[in-house]
Design an enzyme around this catalytic site. Structure first.
Site: not given
Length: 2044
Positions: A21, A248-249, A503, A915, A966
């Site tokens: 929110c 908010n959370g 893996m 990434e 993970k």
């Protein structure tokens, strides 16, 4: 009802909804009312509209509301007019709005009135709330409530008492007036405040409620809230504000908080309420959101808990007090006292709260929500998630700040002041003697130990255990395996942390495993993604705590000293002495009761449920008198079966909650089955207060005694090491869910069960989701009984702890998706484009998938007749839906990464950068045929190399929220992997490690993710924005939130994929199968009508066309492949990615290993097209022509019939198979067919670009622009930077060109994100979060308005996470930067006048200059760049995280000059007073500066300096591979001390050490004698080095079907030899191989042929090590006769005493059978005795084994030829079973002219004759002359192989005149051919011992290849004189088969007086078969049954070895004998405990 959301259906569950929110408030500090505050609140709410979200109709908001003071003036006037009623004065009546329905409202109102009267209150009147619904959305209108407002008063003069009574009325009404089918909800009921809210947008709110626009509506406070729900079923009721808070959370620990609040009801008492308190229960009303639940508790504490509102908030949301050295003792003691009353409601949160007097806000302990506030000279305070939401003249702003982590902002409108956090909390801390109470009441373990006097020696519960190491039977009982000990337990004790793996996880789910998994394995950890962030538990451990109070909990409603009368444990793992002390303590009157969690074996598997009930009842009874309960399985043994600790704990915990007894006792678990991090997590999550894993400790002590771990470690050392490892692991698991305190994690049940039935969940794990049903108590119990039987039953042949291979594949063990057969078949198919190999791959993969996965339990609904394949969509279209997974350059090599990109670009699919970024030269100017550009560019929390150009050159921009390997975790690329290429790509420094944090910087929540999506769309409007999620319960709801956040593509990754390295806990225990995730996502998106907005991709261990079909039918549009393409490129699943030692050059940065990479784009292309063709075939079979028509067609799937897995049959997959279109018919489900509306046309950038067009087009060199900006202008300049990047790439504008932008106002989020070089932006004002995110060369200057009265260095000017991932450029902020300033700065220069917590976190390059105070945890994880901090008050050292950085004074000239220059620039650009003052006293002022200099960066700079210097020669091999050894690069002193083997490097042994090639004695010597040919002495000296070459593969091909038929546990025994543990190695070897002394000598070692190392270099020496182990054992007297403990009275005859017969006899003898072996020769041994020459296998070795077998009770009858001397039928009648092991003794003949001549013999005649003659040697030891002698003859041997070689060597020793060998096949190649791929047996040219000897003696190799014998030549006297032969040529015929043609003109005669036929054998001799009427198969072998391959059609007759399978190797014969023995055992006894394949013992 229409006002209720959709019910639970399919995989959708309303419980999984989340929200985020925008929140803010406006308050008149002096309490003065005005209507302006309402109008200001309206502006504030509207300007945060972008933080909310809309439903699929785009008009219905997710919820908006406002809480104000009761507008007394308005209500008084209106009620006077409408009701002719005068209201009592303000504060003497309560009012609130009710949501009702028109049908029932009168009835409800009447009941409410009656209830009010019953508690001395009266209803003044009801009012219909005036509304205007003309502008609200259709969805909202359909569920609009009938709103009635009540006014209530009472004859109570005390305002506090009246407020309390009003609360009672509200609470009881909520409990008692709720009737199914009737709408009833109270928005608020208060004396001071009123809430207006609804299913509205923040714009609609103010028009909908007419009251709000009435000028008479005055208030002194207004709290507003805009909601972003993750799905489109938000309700009117769930809108905020709630009654006392707006949130908010996300509260991550909700389930535990609610459970424990319920449990607290058993100990709560109140003087105010007395017995009526129970009428207020449950405190937490059912079916509320996390915010609603928190609101209930806060309201309850406020009215019942003797606390002020601020203290109640502090109790629920404490700051991080455990590890903060700057906190005062009083405050710390208060928090510790309060923590005993209630566990924190933990999670990222900004909570605004008010009771009408106080209004305030508190931020979570980690500052994971934005909160900014202004104070004006008009006595107004405005707090909001953003700045710019409130219009005020700059000169009226006297203070600008932000809420700091854990801090509270509070306004007291009665006292008319702002109360500062420090003052407020100090006052509360001093309100009671908390410190004194702690001192007096707190109990520590030290006290307990002192109070208990334990006698030394035995444990005090009556059980004395002799700890016997790995032979301890309890290990087997509790499911320990060799793997779990070696891979998990030992590293924890040796290294104090969990071991890493890589893996992914491809083993079966627990609900499919046939190897009795523990109940823990059925649970998968949940993790944070999107709706809240995970935490970095290492770099941000300042907020983490494992401290826990244990024991009875006091009454929370009466604050008192009793709160802390508890035991405080620093962490939850108890040592054995700790637990013993607690068991026996009577300290302070405490009592402990031990509850036995075992039950008698006699009760059988059905006794478990009753035993659990008994344990729960005992616990309830004990809770009345005891303070601690210990649930113990210590009593387990031969007669008692353990109850799983987890089941016992869960049953007790929930039973005590239900009986309200849980808070009266602490629950301790004394457990043998828990030992791993995940086990502890599950126990803690289901209620354990502390755990003693006693068996893990006792095992560690035993291993220490056996020198398997450092024997200098004390018990205390072991406890501490294990506890430390557990602490790290627990913190990591908690953090991945965003939970920072163990106290909150306990009982929070943050798991999903996969495969547990409802009965188990209801009794033990209430409230846990288990969506596919599954195993019952009966199955769980049966698995325990199976383990018990394996442990205490007749386990006749378990030499080592059972090891089914849960982590690494193991022959005969657990199935794995990536098994050797599938890998080999896939590689052959991909390399050769072989459809036959692909078909084999498909079959083997499908078998594995069925054994391991949920999709394997499904099958397609096929047509009787498939449609024509020609009508099905072509493969080239299907492959466009394929993408490779996000594997970064860094996790894999550049060669592998680019090969994948080229392949995907060629097929029209997409590759993913991962990434790690991508070098610009890969996406610029690429050759179309060799295009290395990755179409998908990933943006992850590491922000590696994310520049404007990188983003601009993408087709997809993928936000990585979680990673399948993970989920919830970050990662780390160690410095030794950061090569120059990687450093350049990631904007880093070579050799400096790179941390990839968990995703929690600009992705705090759903609205932050929506902002990032918007940012990326602005940075590349052409790109599709994708979000990667990982499957978990509720992922569908999260996905719908992501779709509402405007994502265009969503990846659902399974739990099982991933190349990333992680702890095994992360790999094995987090995330769910993608089948659940994809199905849920599709269903919930359809239910929300959002499916058409997004494309859904499935990812994770997708292998075959079947997988693709299932994913599509469940709802996926696209498909991600990671592991399979890597396998196609050569990956062998070594699972060593994290060690940089990938032997095939894929997952490594080692330049030597990278050269071994042999993959080609064609390999991937071949694989994908074959897969697409398989998909087409399957589409035809189900009758679908277009791929789009498959998506969501769950009707084409059904549960697989004939499933043989009993556990799988219990699964209920109907929820997965629910058709989404049945849930919401008629919805468009074509993914991506509806465009997301980003409203890019409204962007301020559009004006900007237009005004800069001259510069962009190169027509002008400069543009100067003035503009005004607001907080709604987000990602300003990002699109401008996109245009610059597309034209100029990363270089930015050309030199001499510039764009200068001057702005005024408050900038929106992501201001100047990705700003390109050449652009300078100057802002006079302030900015929100993410300023300069990804700065790419531009300059950002921000300073306060020039007419602001405040001092800039004391005020906040920019929000959180500024300059996140900036790669270059400059930033100057005149003011304080909020939290996480310069996080992951990778190259920009930044100046600010102060910074919040976590400044310069993860920084890798660049410069940061901070001219003021900083927050906590500065420089955490900083590995590069330099920060300069002006340490004004000397406090910096205490706030800096010193783990990675050194603090230095500012002394070096370069530093002084650099800082001075920055100060000058800062003054020039911003007019900073601070900087100006510093310059005036420079360089004197420099003394107060601190230089923050990372150690790694210092080292890297030194290395770079050395590299530029002349290169010195490096010795000792440290630079063998271009980088230093791992052991030296990652130096760990503590580890080095313990590393006893550091002389031999096992990690890189395969690179460092060559294979030992001298295996035989010199040929010149050995060919003169009959001694064994092996150079034993030489070979065995270097065995440990040779063993160090073994890499311990994750998929050991050496023990696969291509390798050792016995499944020898080769990696394990190699490792034990390396460690010099010869006894351990022997046990491993004998578990699979009865006779290693035979195989180690005569086996051709297919294991070495299949060795992974053999792909590119000589394989590991396996055979010699095997032989050395057994010979060493014999030499040391370790091999002694072992007679069976008892005989079972049954008899078995074994026919034949070759290797198969001996192995069969040996195994049956172990099982207690009386075994007789019949041998037709005069000595037992068969082939071993007479078929193999003595120089290859000494007959003494054979005799030694026969003697041993005889001593063990096996009877040998020699000279008995069964079928001739004795009838086989009689044998079958006389014995209970007969096993035919007669071998293949019928030799293949060569019926040519002259075959009858004397001198032509079968090879075996020659060899046997000589061996018999040797055995009958004369007294002097010399054999008499043989009947068949080669002496002085020309010998010709026809045929090759081992027998041919043996003939060569024997003839040579006889003294042959010449030796020639004919082989009909062509000479093999030196290297493998394309048709002979690894791991097949390498058909290559070999020189065996006989060939070498002939070459030495005669000077040439004896072999003649491609030679066909045509005729035997006669010498005229009936003797052979030679042969006529011809050369042949081999060619492929029309059908592809090889055909032989004679070569004209090559005919030749060869002289020979002795011709030996060594052409193999045709099968067994026939007489036995004839006597028994045994059928023969097509190859003339004894035929056996298909379903029992060792059983013949004759009832008690079995066959094994060469007589069954055909001529083969000795090792195959032994394997056959072993498994035939097991088949006989099952036949005669009904079951068998003899090992199956691979030496694995099965339970059934």
């Amino acid at each position: 009802m229409e006002w209720e959301g959709p019910p639970k259906q399919g995989l959708y569950d309303p419980q999984n909804e989340h929200e985020a929110c925008g929140v803010g408030f406006v308050v008149a500090i002096d309490g003065k009312r005005s209507h302006k505050i309402v109008r200001d609140a309206e502006v504030l709410a509207k300007r945060m509209e972008h933080r909310g979200a809309c439903a699929c109709d785009n008009d219905t908001g997710d919820g908006a509301g406002v809480l104000t003071a009761i507008p007394h003036q308005l209500y008084t006037a209106q009620l006077r007019d409408s009701h002719q009623i005068d209201l009592p004065p303000f504060g003497q009546y309560a009012t609130g709005i009710f949501f009702l329905d028109k049908l029932h409202h009168q009835d409800i109102e009447k009941k409410f009135q009656e209830l009010a009267e019953s508690i001395n209150l009266r209803v003044i009147c009801w009012r219909t709330v005036p509304t205007n619904n003309s502008t609200i959305g259709q969805v909202a209108r359909n569920s609009e409530p009938y709103m009635r407002q009540v006014f209530v008063t009472g004859d109570i003069s005390d305002e506090e008492e009246l407020a309390r009574q009003i609360f009672v009325l509200r609470k009881r009404a909520s409990h008692e007036l709720v009737v199914p089918g009737t709408r009833f909800y109270i928005c608020s009921l208060s004396l001071k405040t009123v809430v207006y809210k609804g299913l509205l947008t923040s714009n609609q709110l103010w028009e909908y409620f007419k009251d709000l626009s009435n000028p008479a509506f005055t208030t002194y406070l207004a709290l507003v809230h805009t909601r972003f729900s993750t799905n489109t079923f938000p309700s009117w009721e769930r809108a905020h504000p709630l009654r006392v808070l707006a949130h908010n959370g996300e509260i991550n620990t909700l389930r535990g908080n609610v459970n424990l609040m319920k449990a607290r009801e058993g100990v709560m008492k109140s003087d105010l309420f007395g017995d009526d308190l129970k009428k207020l229960y449950p405190v937490v009303e059912p079916n509320l959101s996390d915010s609603g639940s928190a609101d209930c508790v806060l309201e309850f504490l406020l009215h019942c808990g003797s606390r002020t509102l601020p203290e109640a908030v502090m109790t629920m949301v404490p700051e991080a007090w455990h590890n903060d050295p700057t906190m005062t003792k009083e405050k710390r003691d208060y928090y510790q006292w309060a923590s005993c009353a209630m566990e924190p409601w933990d999670g990222p949160a900004l909570i605004s709260f008010t009771d009408g007097r106080y209004i305030g806000a508190v931020l979570d302990r980690n500052g994971l929500r934005p909160s900014r506030f202004y104070v004006t000279s008009e006595n107004i305070l405005v707090m909001a998630s953003e700045v710019g939401v409130y219009d005020v003249d700059p000169e009226k702003v006297i203070h600008k700040s932000r809420l700091k982590p854990g801090r509270m902002l509070l306004v007291d409108t009665e006292e008319k002041k702002i109360i500062q956090d420090v003052e407020l909390k100090l006052k509360i801390a001093q309100s009671r003697p908390h410190s004194q109470w702690l001192k007096e009441q707190m109990i520590t373990m030290e006290e307990i130990h002192k109070s208990v006097c334990l006698e030394s020696g035995a444990l005090k519960n009556g059980h004395v255990h002799t700890i016997s190491g790995l032979s301890d039977k309890r290990l087997s009982l509790f499911g320990y395996t060799i793997e779990s000990i070696n891979m998990l337990l030992l590293p924890m004790i040796q290294n104090k942390k969990e071991a890493l793996g890589s893996m992914g996880n491809d083993a079966p789910l627990a609900c499919l495993s046939r190897f009795q998994p523990l109940p823990y394995e059925y649970f998968k950890q949940l993790f944070a993604q999107v709706t809240n962030p995970p935490i970095d538990p290492f770099r941000e451990k300042i907020v983490m705590s494992l401290l826990c109070p244990v024991g009875p909990v006091a009454n929370i409603l009466q604050p008192a000293a009793e709160f802390v009368h508890r035991i405080f444990l620093p962490q939850p793992i108890l040592s054995i002495p700790d637990l013993e002390a607690l068991k026996h303590t009577t300290h302070r009157g405490w009592k402990t009761v031990v509850i036995d969690c075992t039950y008698p074996v006699s009760e059988g598997p059905c006794g478990l449920e009753a035993a659990l009930t008994r344990v729960a009842n005992e616990a309830e009874a004990a809770a009345a008198t005891a303070q601690l309960l210990v649930l113990s399985d210590r009593a387990s043994g031969p007669d008692r079966v353990p109850i799983s600790s987890l089941l016992a704990l869960g049953a007790v915990h929930h039973h005590l909650i239900e009986t309200r007894q849980r808070m009266r006792v602490g629950l301790l678990v004394e457990t043998a089955d828990a030992r791993e991090v995940h086990h502890m997590c599950v126990l803690l999550g289901y209620g354990a207060d502390a755990i003693c894993p006693y068996l893990a400790f006792e095992l560690a002590f035993a291993l220490r005694a056996d020198h398997l771990i450092d024997n200098t470690l004390t018990d205390e050392d072991i406890y501490k090491a294990y506890q430390k490892a557990m602490e790290t692991g627990l913190a990591k698991v908690m953090a991945k869910m965003g939970i920072s305190m163990l106290q909150s994690y306990k009982s929070a049940q943050i798991f999903e069960a996969v495969g547990l039935s409802e009965e188990v969940i209801d009794k033990c794990f209430k409230g846990t989701q288990s969506r596919i049903g599954g195993v019952t108590f009966e199955i769980l119990s049966k698995e325990v009984f199976d383990r018990h039987a394996l442990t205490y039953g007749e386990s006749t042949d378990m030499l080592v702890l059972r090891n089914p291979g849960n982590y690494h594949w193991r022959a005969g063990g657990e199935k794995h998706i990536n098994d050797p057969a599938s890998i080999a078949n896939l590689q052959e198919a991909a390399a050769n484009n072989s459809t036959s190999a692909y078909d084999r791959y498909r079959e083997s993969a499908l078998e594995s998938i069925r054994a391991c996965t949920l999709r394997g339990q499904l099958e397609l609904v096929k047509l009787d007749e498939p449609i024509p394949l020609s009508e099905v969509e072509p493969a080239q279209e299907i492959v466009k839906r394929f993408a490779t997974g996000a594997m970064s350059f860094g996790s894999i090599s550049l060669e592998a990464h680019t090969t994948l990109a080229i392949a995907m670009n060629r097929v029209g699919g997409k590759s993913n950068t991962g990434e790690g970024g991508e070098e610009a030269d890969r996406y610029l100017n690429q050759d179309p045929e060799c295009n290395k550009r990755s179409a998908i560019k990933q943006v992850a929390s590491g922000r590696f190399g994310v520049t404007a150009s990188y983003l601009a050159h993408a087709d997809d921009l993928q936000i990585k929220m979680a990673q399948g390997a993970k989920p919830g975790e970050g990662g780390e690329l160690p410095g030794y992997k950061v090569t120059a290429d990687i450093a350049r790509t990631r904007c880093s420094v070579p050799g400096v490690g790179l941390i990839s944090p968990p995703p929690h910087h600009d992705i705090y929540s759903i609205e932050d993710l929506a902002e990032l999506i918007y940012d990326l769309k602005c940075a590349n409007p052409r790109a599709r924005v994708s979000v990667k999620l990982v499957s978990e319960v509720g992922v569908g709801v999260v996905a719908s939130g992501v779709a509402k956040g405007k994502a265009e593509h969503i990846v659902i990754s399974g739990h099982d994929g991933g190349t990333g390295a992680s702890s095994w806990t992360g790999i094995k225990s987090a995330g769910l199968p993608w089948e659940l995730g994809v199905a849920e996502t599709h269903q919930v998106l359809v239910l929300n009508d959002l499916r058409s907005r997004v494309v859904v991709q499935a990812d994770g261990q997708i292998r075959t066309g079947f997988d693709v079909m299932v994913a599509a039918l469940l709802g996926a549009d696209e498909f991600g492949f990671s592991t399979a393409p890597l396998i196609a490129l050569g990956c062998t699943m070594m699972r060593k990615c994290h060690l940089n030692t990938c032997p095939v050059g894929i997952a490594t940065q080692d330049p030597v290993l990278r050269k071994k990479f042999a993959g080609k784009p064609e390999h991937v292309i071949n694989y994908l097209f074959m897969l697409a063709e398989e998909v087409r075939t399957l589409m035809a079979s189900v009758g679908v022509r277009r791929f789009q028509e498959l998506i969501g067609r769950t009707d084409l799937l059904k549960v697989r019939e004939g499933n043989t897995n009993p556990k799988a049959r219990l699964l209920n997959l109907q929820l997965i198979l629910k058709n989404a279109l049945h849930m919401r018919p008629g919805v468009n489900i074509v993914g991506g067919s509806k465009s997301q509306d980003f409203q890019l046309e409204k962007r301020l950038d559009n004006q900007l670009i237009e005004r800069c067009s001259g510069v962009l087009e190169g027509k002008e060199t400069r543009a100067d622009i003035d503009m005004t900006i607001t907080n709604e202008d987000r990602a300003f300049t990002s699109t401008l930077s996109y245009h610059i990047a597309m034209k100029y790439s990363d270089a930015g504008l050309p030199d001499g060109s510039s764009i200068n932008i001057s702005l005024k106002g408050s900038a929106g989020q992501s201001f100047c994100a990705f700003l390109a070089k050449g652009v300078t932006v100057t802002l006079e004002g302030d900015a929100n979060d993410y300023v300069g995110k990804g700065l790419s060369g531009g300059t950002v200057i921000i300073y306060p308005p020039k007419n602001s009265p405040f001092e800039s260095h004391l005020n906040v000017i920019v929000g959180n996470v500024c300059l996140y991932g900036a790669t270059s450029g400059r930033a100057y902020f005149r003011g304080i930067a909020s939290e996480r300033f310069c996080v992951r700065n990778s190259g920009c220069v930044a100046v600010a006048e102060g910074a919040g917590d976590h400044g310069c976190e993860y920084m890798t390059a660049g410069r940061a200059l901070v001219l003021g105070l900083v927050g906590r945890n500065f420089a955490a994880g900083m590995s590069g760049g330099i920060a300069y901090v002006y340490d004004i008050d000397g406090s910096f050292h205490g706030k800096c995280n010193m783990e990675t950085v050194e603090l230095l004074p500012l002394e070096i000239k370069e530093d002084l000059d650099e800082v001075q220059k920055l100060l000058e620039e800062f003054v020039e650009y911003t007019g900073s007073v601070i900087a100006k003052n510093l310059l005036e006293s420079w360089p004197e002022a420099a003394k107060k500066f601190v230089k923050v200099f990372p150690y790694e960066y210092q080292r890297a700079l030194k290395q770079m300096a050395l590299q530029q210097a002349p290169v010195a020669k490096v010795e000792n091999g440290k630079e063998e591979n271009g980088i230093v050894d791992i052991e030296e690069a990652v130096r760990n002193v503590e580890h080095d001390k313990k590393n006893l083997e550091k002389i031999i490097d096992k990690t890189r042994g395969f690179i460092k050490y060559p294979r030992e090639s001298t295996l035989y004695r010199p040929a010149q010597t050995r060919m003169r004698d009959w001694d064994e040919i092996y150079a034993w002495g030489h070979v065995r000296r270097g065995l440990r080095v040779q063993a160090a070459r073994c890499m311990e593969c994750g998929v050991p091909f050496c023990q696969s079907g291509h390798g050792c038929p016995l499944g020898n546990i080769i990696p394990k025994f190699n490792d034990l030899v390396y460690r010099a543990d010869w006894k351990g190695a022997l046990a491993q070897l004998l578990q699979t191989n009865n006779f290693p002394e035979f195989t180690g000598r005569v086996c051709p070692a297919p294991c070495e042929g299949a060795c992974v190392l053999g792909i590119s270099e000589p394989p590991v020496t396996i055979k010699n090590i095997e032989c050395a182990i057994i010979d060493h054992a014999f030499d040391n007297g370790w091999i002694q006769p072992e007679l069976p403990e008892h005989r079972n009275g049954k008899t078995v005859a074994v026919v034949g005493s070759g290797p198969s017969g001996l192995a069969c006899a040996h195994q049956l003898n172990k099982a207690g059978y009386t075994v007789t072996v019949f041998e037709r020769n005069d000595r037992p041994g068969g082939l071993l005795q007479y078929g193999i020459p003595s120089m290859k296998l000494s007959k003494e070795v054979v005799a030694r084994r026969i003697k041993l077998l005889t001593a063990e009770g096996i009877s040998f009858k020699c000279n008995v030829d069964v079928g001739k001397d004795i009838s086989a039928v009689d044998l079958s009648n006389e014995y209970d079973a007969v096993v035919l092991c007669a071998g293949a003794t019928w030799p293949r003949d060569l019926p040519l002219k002259g075959r009858q001549l004397s001198g032509v013999h079968f090879a075996m005649e020659f060899l046997e004759g000589w061996q018999k003659r040797q055995a009958q040697a004369d007294g002097r030891g010399k054999p008499a002359a043989p009947e068949l002698s080669a002496k002085d003859k020309d010998v010709l041997i026809i045929g090759g192989g081992d027998t041919g070689c043996d003939c060569i060597a024997t003839s040579l020793r006889h003294g042959a005149k010449s030796i020639t060998t004919f082989e009909i096949l062509p000479e093999p190649k030196k290297k493998r051919g394309q048709d002979n791929p690894w791991p097949q047996w390498p058909r290559v040219f070999r020189v065996d011992y006989g060939h070498e000897e002939v070459k030495v003696k005669f000077g040439h190799d004896p072999r003649q290849f491609s030679t066909l014998t045509k005729e035997f030549l006669d010498d005229g006297a009936g003797n052979v004189a030679g042969v006529a032969a011809v050369q042949v040529e081999w060619k492929r015929g029309a059908g592809g088969r090889w055909e032989m043609e004679e070569v004209p003109g090559t005919e030749r005669e060869y002289r020979a007086q002795l011709v030996l036929l060594a052409m193999g054998f045709l099968g067994p001799e026939r007489h036995v078969a004839h006597q028994l009427d045994l059928p023969l198969d097509a190859r003339s072998n004894f035929e056996t049954l298909k379903d029992n391959i060792y059983k013949t059609p004759i009832s008690n007759v079995f066959a094994a070895g060469d007589c069954r399978r055909g001529q083969s190797l000795v090792v195959w014969a032994i394997s056959e004998g072993r498994q035939a023995a097991r088949a006989v055992d099952v036949y005669l006894s009904g079951k068998s405990r003899l090992p199956g394949p691979g030496g694995v013992v099965y339970a059934d």
